[in-house]
Design an enzyme around this catalytic site. Structure first.
Site, PDB file in Angstrom:
ATOM      1  N   ASN A  68       0.813  -1.219   0.000  1.00  0.00           N
ATOM      2  CA  ASN A  68       0.000   0.000   0.000  1.00  0.00           C
ATOM      3  C   ASN A  68       0.849   1.271   0.000  1.00  0.00           C
ATOM      4  O   ASN A  68       0.403   2.335  -0.439  1.00  0.00           O
ATOM      5  CB  ASN A  68      -0.902   0.056   1.235  1.00  0.00           C
ATOM      6  CG  ASN A  68      -1.916  -1.056   1.332  1.00  0.00           C
ATOM      7  OD1 ASN A  68      -2.297  -1.458   2.421  1.00  0.00           O
ATOM      8  ND2 ASN A  68      -2.372  -1.567   0.189  1.00  0.00           N
ATOM      9  N   ASP A 128     -12.984  -0.671  -4.109  1.00  0.00           N
ATOM     10  CA  ASP A 128     -12.485  -1.360  -5.299  1.00  0.00           C
ATOM     11  C   ASP A 128     -13.314  -2.571  -5.700  1.00  0.00           C
ATOM     12  O   ASP A 128     -12.804  -3.481  -6.348  1.00  0.00           O
ATOM     13  CB  ASP A 128     -11.029  -1.774  -5.092  1.00  0.00           C
ATOM     14  CG  ASP A 128     -10.842  -2.669  -3.873  1.00  0.00           C
ATOM     15  OD1 ASP A 128     -11.842  -3.007  -3.224  1.00  0.00           O
ATOM     16  OD2 ASP A 128      -9.686  -3.027  -3.586  1.00  0.00           O
ATOM     17  N   CYS A 171     -28.317   8.302 -11.276  1.00  0.00           N
ATOM     18  CA  CYS A 171     -27.673   7.699 -10.116  1.00  0.00           C
ATOM     19  C   CYS A 171     -26.490   6.858 -10.619  1.00  0.00           C
ATOM     20  O   CYS A 171     -26.257   6.762 -11.829  1.00  0.00           O
ATOM     21  CB  CYS A 171     -28.649   6.830  -9.318  1.00  0.00           C
ATOM     22  SG  CYS A 171     -29.083   5.252 -10.104  1.00  0.00           S
ATOM     23  N   CYS A 188      -6.030  -4.541  -8.984  1.00  0.00           N
ATOM     24  CA  CYS A 188      -4.896  -3.627  -8.886  1.00  0.00           C
ATOM     25  C   CYS A 188      -3.600  -4.403  -8.689  1.00  0.00           C
ATOM     26  O   CYS A 188      -2.562  -4.049  -9.247  1.00  0.00           O
ATOM     27  CB  CYS A 188      -5.142  -2.663  -7.725  1.00  0.00           C
ATOM     28  SG  CYS A 188      -3.767  -1.619  -7.297  1.00  0.00           S
ATOM     29  N   CYS A 245     -33.372   2.197 -15.202  1.00  0.00           N
ATOM     30  CA  CYS A 245     -32.464   1.926 -14.076  1.00  0.00           C
ATOM     31  C   CYS A 245     -33.200   1.213 -12.946  1.00  0.00           C
ATOM     32  O   CYS A 245     -34.313   1.603 -12.567  1.00  0.00           O
ATOM     33  CB  CYS A 245     -31.874   3.241 -13.570  1.00  0.00           C
ATOM     34  SG  CYS A 245     -30.849   3.073 -12.082  1.00  0.00           S
TER      35      CYS A 245
END
Length: 250
Positions: A68, A128, A171, A188, A245
């Protein structure tokens, strides 16, 4: 009223015509929830605390890992293994003791989201996973709280503000639909991410959160800012409301 110490600390805000003393008072009286204290959440928290947001809630169940440190600059080598939310609260107090920071060391889920986010003026999501993002987005929509959503991958980032309960505003689901994280979804850890890009995207998310509290410039809701760190360049697109939606559609 702002104290003499606050007037000195926020002087560069107060001289801005678009912020001024009244705007700074709005920031001091505001509450912002930041979901995720990682690469995006760290600069969001730092800039909102420095800006004088009166109350911040940090929601993150993760601990600091060595990997990190390349981008999450609020933490140090000695912090590895410690909860991010607790560390963030401690460091933000050192940055600005006028800001009250509440750490929540747990993962936000559908059962807890209403309780954790209720009463805030803005929610910033830097998580994430789509499962978490959709939970946060649906909750912000249900509670009528502006959502600033930020995401990053490799050299690219996106920041958008969503107020989908309004008749003419989308939204978050209008943008991503009923997205989900597939088993083979890129991560990642596998694809990498440029550390400085998280700082850029997080700083822009903080800017949009401040804009939602103290309106200045053009309204941001319904816009998605796309940042390309390779070019480098940024473009902004308008997102329509999706009548189909599953969250805010007719």
């Amino acid at each position: 009223m702002l104290t003499d110490d606050e007037l000195t600390r926020y002087a560069r805000h107060i001289v801005l015509r678009e912020i001024g003393g009244a705007g700074q008072m709005k920031l001091r009286g505001s509450r912002v929830a930041v979901v995720g204290a990682g690469g995006i959440g760290v600069p969001v928290l730092q800039y909102l605390a420095a800006a004088g947001v009166g109350a911040l809630t940090v929601v993150d169940d993760d601990v600091v890992s060595a990997s990190n440190l390349q981008r999450q600059v609020l933490y140090t080598t000695g912090d590895v293994g410690s909860p991010k939310a607790l560390l963030a609260a401690r460091r933000l107090f050192d940055l600005n003791p006028f800001a009250t920071v509440t750490p929540v060391v747990q993962r936000i889920e559908a059962a807890s989201a209403d309780t954790l986010l209720a009463g805030h003026d803005v929610v910033v999501d830097g998580t994430d996973s789509f499962a978490t993002r959709l939970t946060v987005a649906d909750t912000a929509w249900r509670l009528h709280i502006p959502l600033v959503s930020a995401a990053i991958g490799q050299f690219h980032g996106q920041v958008g503000t969503f107020t989908g309960w309004l008749a003419d505003a989308p939204c978050y689901r209008c943008y991503v639909g009923d997205a989900f994280d597939a088993d083979d979804c890129d991560t990642c850890a596998e694809d990498g991410v440029l550390g400085a890009m998280t700082g850029m995207v997080g700083s822009m998310a903080a800017l949009e959160a401040i804009r939602a509290i103290v309106p200045f410039g053009e309204p941001a809701t319904g816009k998605l800012h796309i940042i390309d760190g390779l070019t480098p360049s940024m473009r902004t697109i308008r997102m329509p409301k999706d009548p189909g939606c599953s969250t805010c559609g007719a």
